[in-house]
Design a protein around this motif. Sequence first.
Motif, PDB file in Angstrom:
ATOM      1  N   THR A 513      82.438 100.698  24.002  1.00 31.91           N
ATOM      2  CA  THR A 513      82.960 100.035  22.810  1.00 31.91           C
ATOM      3  C   THR A 513      81.796  99.778  21.866  1.00 31.91           C
ATOM      4  N   VAL A 514      81.988 100.098  20.600  1.00 32.56           N
ATOM      5  CA  VAL A 514      80.925  99.984  19.602  1.00 32.56           C
ATOM      6  C   VAL A 514      81.252  98.850  18.634  1.00 32.56           C
ATOM      7  N   TYR A 515      80.295  97.942  18.442  1.00 33.22           N
ATOM      8  CA  TYR A 515      80.433  96.837  17.492  1.00 33.22           C
ATOM      9  C   TYR A 515      79.242  96.828  16.540  1.00 33.22           C
ATOM     10  N   ASP A 516      79.425  96.137  15.418  1.00 32.84           N
ATOM     11  CA  ASP A 516      78.325  95.986  14.463  1.00 32.84           C
ATOM     12  C   ASP A 516      77.513  94.730  14.749  1.00 32.84           C
ATOM     13  N   CYS A 517      77.597  94.219  15.967  1.00 32.89           N
ATOM     14  CA  CYS A 517      76.973  92.944  16.315  1.00 32.89           C
ATOM     15  C   CYS A 517      76.269  93.042  17.663  1.00 32.89           C
ATOM     16  N   ASP A 518      75.106  92.413  17.748  1.00 29.10           N
ATOM     17  CA  ASP A 518      74.411  92.248  19.018  1.00 29.10           C
ATOM     18  C   ASP A 518      74.905  90.941  19.621  1.00 29.10           C
ATOM     19  N   PHE A 519      75.869  91.044  20.517  1.00 30.57           N
ATOM     20  CA  PHE A 519      76.498  89.841  21.064  1.00 30.57           C
ATOM     21  C   PHE A 519      75.524  88.975  21.857  1.00 30.57           C
ATOM     22  N   LEU A 520      74.433  89.558  22.316  1.00 29.97           N
ATOM     23  CA  LEU A 520      73.493  88.795  23.133  1.00 29.97           C
ATOM     24  C   LEU A 520      72.472  88.016  22.302  1.00 29.97           C
ATOM     25  N   HIS A 521      72.188  88.473  21.084  1.00 34.86           N
ATOM     26  CA  HIS A 521      71.084  87.881  20.341  1.00 34.86           C
ATOM     27  C   HIS A 521      71.422  87.413  18.930  1.00 34.86           C
ATOM     28  N   ASP A 522      72.474  87.933  18.317  1.00 37.28           N
ATOM     29  CA  ASP A 522      72.820  87.498  16.967  1.00 37.28           C
ATOM     30  C   ASP A 522      73.337  86.056  16.976  1.00 37.28           C
ATOM     31  N   SER A 523      73.355  85.438  15.808  1.00 35.15           N
ATOM     32  CA  SER A 523      73.835  84.059  15.704  1.00 35.15           C
ATOM     33  C   SER A 523      75.311  83.981  16.063  1.00 35.15           C
ATOM     34  N   LEU A 524      75.752  82.788  16.463  1.00 36.29           N
ATOM     35  CA  LEU A 524      77.162  82.614  16.791  1.00 36.29           C
ATOM     36  C   LEU A 524      78.051  82.886  15.583  1.00 36.29           C
ATOM     37  N   ASP A 525      77.580  82.551  14.397  1.00 36.30           N
ATOM     38  CA  ASP A 525      78.361  82.826  13.193  1.00 36.30           C
ATOM     39  C   ASP A 525      78.591  84.319  13.022  1.00 36.30           C
ATOM     40  N   LYS A 526      77.552  85.117  13.309  1.00 37.13           N
ATOM     41  CA  LYS A 526      77.712  86.565  13.197  1.00 37.13           C
ATOM     42  C   LYS A 526      78.634  87.094  14.293  1.00 37.13           C
ATOM     43  N   VAL A 527      78.544  86.511  15.478  1.00 34.57           N
ATOM     44  CA  VAL A 527      79.448  86.907  16.568  1.00 34.57           C
ATOM     45  C   VAL A 527      80.897  86.695  16.141  1.00 34.57           C
ATOM     46  N   ALA A 528      81.173  85.543  15.507  1.00 34.67           N
ATOM     47  CA  ALA A 528      82.541  85.219  15.100  1.00 34.67           C
ATOM     48  C   ALA A 528      83.097  86.203  14.084  1.00 34.67           C
ATOM     49  N   SER A 529      82.228  86.823  13.298  1.00 36.20           N
ATOM     50  CA  SER A 529      82.689  87.752  12.259  1.00 36.20           C
ATOM     51  C   SER A 529      82.412  89.209  12.607  1.00 36.20           C
ATOM     52  N   ALA A 530      82.113  89.497  13.868  1.00 35.89           N
ATOM     53  CA  ALA A 530      81.794  90.867  14.293  1.00 35.89           C
ATOM     54  C   ALA A 530      82.974  91.808  14.065  1.00 35.89           C
ATOM     55  N   ASN A 531      82.645  93.074  13.810  1.00 36.29           N
ATOM     56  CA  ASN A 531      83.672  94.099  13.601  1.00 36.29           C
ATOM     57  C   ASN A 531      83.531  95.210  14.632  1.00 36.29           C
ATOM     58  N   ILE A 532      84.650  95.619  15.172  1.00 33.84           N
ATOM     59  CA  ILE A 532      84.634  96.770  16.071  1.00 33.84           C
ATOM     60  C   ILE A 532      84.476  98.040  15.234  1.00 33.84           C
TER      61      ILE A 532
END
Length: 547
Positions: A513-532
């Motif tokens: 699965t490919v996302y535009d977010c690094d779920f391990l290191h990006d901020s929680l705000d960026k995690v909340a707005s991540a896009n597949i």
Amino acid sequence: MNQTLILGNFITVDERKPYAKAAVVKNGVFSYVGSVEEAKKIAGPDAKVMDYGENFIYPGFLESHCHPYFAGDRLVGQAHLAEVGLADYAKYREIIKDFIAKNPERSYYVAAGWNETGEYVSKAFLDEICSDKILIMQTGGGHSMLLNSKALEWAGIDAEYAKKVGYAQVHVDKNGEPDGYICETPVLQVVNNLPKSMEDAKKYLLAWQDFALSSGFTGVADAGMELFYPECAQAFHELEEEGKLKLRTYAYALSPDNVEDPKAEVARAAELRAQYDSDYLHIVGIKCFLDGVTEAHTGWQNQDYADQPGYHGVERFNSHEKMVQLIVEADKEGLAVHCHSEGGGATHFMLDCIEDALKITGNKKQNNVLAHLHFVTQQDIRRMAETGSIPAVAPLWVTKVPAAFAMESSYVGEELANQAYPIKSFYDAGANVVFHSDYPVSPMMSVKLSFYMAEARNVPEELFPGLGAMPLNPSEAITREQALKAMTINIARAWHQEHRVGSIEFGKIANMTVYDCDFLHDSLDKVASANIIATIVDGEEVYKNNQ
């Protein structure tokens, strides 16, 4: 056969090689994971290239407890009430009337997503909307529903039935007549008796597959395959024969409460496996309901309900002897037992059974699952790990919504309500923790929100404005690394499939699965707005986000 070269930022969940920049896929499996230079050499100049640039590539996400047929039915076969949020009966009426007007050919109607908070309504509410056809309004959780008079008559739910089943599961008016509200076992009987066809089932499963793949999931557990359609295995089989299945399903056959003959029930599940087990459908165990849910006063608690002294909930499967036999017989066939265990009393009962079964089998790797785990004592959390039992927890439920929390506190007391849905304690005890959504019983199934809520123990305000939610039991927050494993390799282990899925490694199925977010290191705000970005099965894109 030409190979496929895949480029991007790989987060592999392989402890020996946690990160990579490239992978090579041959015949649907990984033949190399590592550097770009080496991958290009192995793939060769004629390789197909899938370049995801600076996006992040994860193992295909897995879901440990959901209901595929039910999900598909809700997606395309029912009126949607969940979008309303808190109970608004005027809006419910509009939505249901609109659905009926758009589907005049249907012989019955179901509206799903009813929120029970607020005023109590009876069959009269539905009779006013539709009196000449069956009309059912079901809660989002699926454990309760309201029937109009026509539906009560069709289902044979009368005063005698209510008395036999019990007024906790069939509510009655002052004259002893059913008022339309039912929950738990009668609900399943109604759902199973609604007219269904194989073509409907296949349509629903394909709608579900599209939803799951577009949400980033490549493998799911069907928690009670026959729960909503007895011939579900046949529907899966026909779809696979037609070449239409892409999503892998790991199914648990449904057992009746206090099953009369546990050995025969296990034999039935083994026969299903022998007949239908294939590349995209695997029968891995047996599903049981131990209890209901706290919000319907049917969760089996360790103590009495605060507002109903002398009553501690509904004990659905409560025969210790039969459960022990079921576990032992399942172990002989290499199957697990997967239980709906919502209240603390249900969990305590099940762990007693597992401990006694272990004295016979000695097998701590049977991977029996306890799902939901609303309230659990610290003693039982330790026993979960000690017995090798799998805690299936729901990070998407760990938020304190004021109205719902006040209702729950009135049922079980504020102190216990504040201890709901432990996750970290299971990790600390050494258990193999897996995430689940229970979709569509619970209306969300989201990778990014699972990461966010497992750490924040709350919903992101920007996605749920005005909800007024607060963190629930924040001491049970876990790390993102733990959350990632709970949606990948830990679930693969629970299914005994860690050699095939759950991480990006040589020889494993090329699901990603490919996302535009690094779920391990990006901020929680960026995690909340991540896009597949994309979902990949067997090395091929099966979903691509074109936005």
